[in-house]
Design a protein around this motif. Structure first.
Motif: not given
Length: 758
Positions: A669, A658, A737, A688-692, A654-655, A651, A742
């Motif tokens: 984030q 991004k 997703n 998480d709020t990352g790129c998925g 990934a954030i 996680a 994320g």
């Protein structure tokens, strides 16, 4: 005729019902006449008593005035009524003072005579008597009955106080009124009524008897005669003529039952004929050999198969036809049957007419006459030449499969399905476990498990077909990891468990090395986070020590409160650094898989401790949505911590990935940690709020060596190892997703129950 009547059911019914009707109507007539007679007599008595009261009331005024002529005139007028025989008024001395018959006036009667006796039979005389004691039945000179009612004449107040009378108040009774009424008409009415009831009863009896007689003859006697005739026809074999009873009552149903019985008898006879023919055909065409022999062992009868196989001659002896012998066999089952009358078995060898050797099994049975004497013996022989060949092939097959059982590379056990005792095992079991085969047979299979796990695996052995990665004990004390496959089978005529084990120790050791390598890689990735975590307590310790050095160099006294505060700060931060280092050491230690009841919230919090300062330093916000009092699950806490650490690292990466692609600082984030219970399962999610994750890669992310990170930033083993750990704990892991961007990893475990610990 008398015999027919005596033995006829219809006449019996008519006689019984006639007697019953006669008795019933007789009883009814008797009680009816009796009731009516009593009713009419009661009516006459009441009427006579009321007439006497009327006379007393009608003459009361004349008596008060002592008007004798008026009293006589009143009595004469009333006495003219046809039903009244006599009216007399007696004084207390028994004199007739007034009467319908004038010649009786002033005549004295005996005070104890019939009329006065009802009151004067007691001393003193009775004053108040009921009507039933004041009556008497009389016989008139004309020959008919009459009834008399005597009534007391009481001393009224007017009689004892008037100046013209001399009766004192002490006198209660002045005299008596005697009224005699004729019962001639009443007796005639009763006689007419009796005759009418008797005639009516006789009429009803004869009418009912006639109806019952006709009914029984028509609906009972006639159908019974038809049934008798029908049964005689069935007894003679005539099943085609129906029993004609047009009624649907019990007799009609009985007739239908007789017809059905006749049809069944006819069917049975036809079936017996068919079976007789069938048995004769079977005797001739049955594929086994059948002969019938007398006491001299001569063939009386034989079937087609015997004739085809041995070519007998008329009058042959059995030993000649079977074995071409000139004398009886030494051991002859036919002889035994003639001796004891029982069936006997034997196995014989002979030659067919073509000279080939044959084997057959013989069974004999006695044939008896009507007196129970044995007159012949039946001998049935079944060719077992093919069975003999199959026995030899089976013996060879058993030897072959016994060799396979003993030489198969995996250990194989045969267990008692109830006690799990080892009934048999192959030589591979000796090789893997180090025990001799004689040491294993007779002991419980559960003894191969560690002592604390035997109860658990006893439950598994009886409920599961496959048990993965079970721990067992080598004879020298070492631990073996095996996969166990269980299937029910037959052994020595009873149901058993066929258990095959495969040694997985080396593979599991290799997996342990891979998991440990993954831990080391994870520790390497966590190095920066650990540095952040240790930097703060070291900074606090450094600041406090610098403060102490300056004070010492200046020979300044440190106030006791400040000294106490700084000492506590140093102590707490040393403890914090110790916990972090201990946590890292414990995480990096190699451990065996062991399931126990675990609180997922506690494991998740412990996994997060290492990253708390790191996430703050990188500006990542962590949101908690844990359900308190969450149910426990069965898992390995140490390995589950490795899973959650891998998910937190993914996680974080990934954030950051991004943020590298997009420099917009307003992008959220955030990492959300959530736990909940749904449908007897416990869920933990890391969002998480990352790129998925690209949709086409969602199904591949748990494969070994697959990674979406840049080259040099990931081994591709983290999620694969996490997947294996979760599956070993009977859980599931999946990834989706998020709609707002994320990805979310969801870990699911079944809720722990008490029985799961067995």
């Amino acid at each position: 005729m008398l015999s027919r009547i005596r033995n006829n059911l219809g006449y019996h019914l008519i006689f019984v019902m006639g007697i019953t009707l006669f008795a019933g109507f007789t009883i009814w007539a008797y009680f009816n006449i009796r009731y009516q007679k009593e009713k009419m007599m009661n009516h006459i008595l009441v009427w006579t008593d009321r007439l006497g009261e009327t006379i007393k009331l009608g003459t009361e005024y004349a008596m008060m005035l002592n008007a004798r002529d008026n009293i006589n005139q009143s009595i004469q007028n009333i006495g003219r009524l046809d039903a009244i025989e006599s009216i007399r008024i007696y004084n207390k001395e028994g004199e007739i003072k007034f009467s319908k018959n004038l010649s009786e006036i002033n005549a004295r009667t005996n005070i104890r005579n019939e009329a006065c006796h009802v009151c004067h039979k007691a001393d003193p005389p009775a004053i108040d008597l009921p009507l039933s004691q004041r009556i008497r039945l009389l016989q008139t000179p004309e020959g008919y009955r009459a009834v008399g009612v005597i009534s007391p004449i009481r001393n009224a107040p007017g009689c004892s106080t008037d100046a013209c009378h001399f009766h004192s108040p002490e006198k209660k009774i002045l005299g008596a009124l005697d009224v005699v009424v004729s019962l001639k008409e009443t007796d005639q009415d009763i006689l007419y009524f009796e005759e009418g009831v008797i005639f009516f009863s006789a009429f009803l009896f004869l009418s009912f008897a006639a109806v019952i007689f006709c009914f029984i003859l028509r609906f009972v006697n006639k159908p019974i005669l038809e049934l008798i005739a029908g049964t005689h026809r069935i007894a003679k074999g005539d099943f085609s003529t129906p029993i004609s009873i047009p009624y649907r009552n019990e007799l009609g149903q009985l007739a239908e039952a007789f017809e059905a019985m006749g049809k069944r008898i006819q069917e049975k006879q036809q079936e017996l004929k068919r079976q007789r023919l069938q048995y004769q055909t079977l005797f001739e065409r049955v594929p086994c050999i059948i002969t019938v022999q007398d006491r001299e062992y001569r063939l009386l009868q034989y079937n087609r198969e015997f004739s085809k196989r041995f070519d007998p001659k008329p009058g042959d002896f059995c030993y000649k036809a079977y074995k071409d012998r000139n004398e009886k066999c030494t051991e002859c089952p036919v002889e035994w049957t003639f001796e004891d009358g029982k069936s006997h078995y034997s196995e014989e060898t002979g030659y067919n007419k073509d000279g080939t050797k044959t084997y057959w099994v013989v069974q004999t049975a006695p044939i008896k006459d009507s007196d129970g004497q044995i007159v012949a013996a039946m001998e049935m022989s079944i060719d077992i030449s093919r069975s003999k060949q199959l026995e030899e092939q089976l013996a060879e097959s058993e030897r072959k499969y016994h060799d396979i059982f003993n030489n198969i590379p995996n250990p194989v056990f045969v267990l008692d399905i109830k006690t799990l005792d080892i009934l048999d095992c192959n030589t591979s079991a000796e090789t893997l476990y180090g025990f001799q085969r004689t040491d294993l047979i007779g002991n419980s299979f559960l003894n191969l498990f560690p002592e604390g796990e035997r109860e658990h695996f006893a439950f598994k052995m009886l409920t599961a077909s496959v048990v993965h990665k079970a721990r067992q004990i080598h004879r020298k004390g070492g631990i073996l990891f095996v996969n166990i496959r269980i299937s029910p089978s037959e052994y020595a005529g009873k149901t058993v468990l066929l258990v095959t084990t495969s040694d997985e120790t080396k593979r599991i050791e290799a997996e342990q090395q891979i998991i440990q390598a993954s831990k080391m890689a994870t520790l390497g990735e966590m190095a920066t986070g650990v540095a952040h975590e240790l930097n703060q307590p070291l900074s606090v310790i450094k600041t406090a020590s610098s403060f102490f050095i300056r004070k010492i160099e200046k020979n300044e006294t440190i106030p006791e409160p400040i000294l106490n505060t700084l000492a506590k700060e140093i102590d707490s931060h040393v403890d914090r650094a110790t916990r972090i280092i201990s946590h890292m050491r414990q995480f990096g230690r190699k451990s065996e898989m062991r399931l126990e009841k675990v609180n997922l919230n506690d494991v998740l919090k412990k996994s997060f401790e290492i990253f708390s300062q790191q996430f703050k330093a990188r500006g990542i916000e962590v949101r908690w949505a844990l359900t308190e009092e969450i149910p426990l699950v069965w898992a390995d806490a140490a390995r589950l911590e490795q899973v959650f650490i891998n998910l937190l690292i993914n996680a974080r990466d990934a954030i950051e990935e991004k943020m590298e692609k997009n420099s917009n600082p307003s992008i959220p984030q955030t990492i959300t940690l959530k736990s909940e219970e749904l449908d007897n399962a416990v869920f933990v999610s890391v969002a998480d709020t990352g790129c998925g994750i690209p949709i086409e890669l969602l199904e591949k992310i748990f494969e070994p060596f697959f990674t979406t990170k840049q080259v040099g930033k990931g081994t591709g083993l983290g999620l694969s190892i996490s997947y294996g750990i979760i599956r070993e704990c009977n859980g599931e892991i999946s990834a989706v997703n998020n709609d707002e961007g994320g990805a979310t990893f969801i870990v699911q475990f079944p809720k722990a129950c008490e029985k799961d610990g067995q």
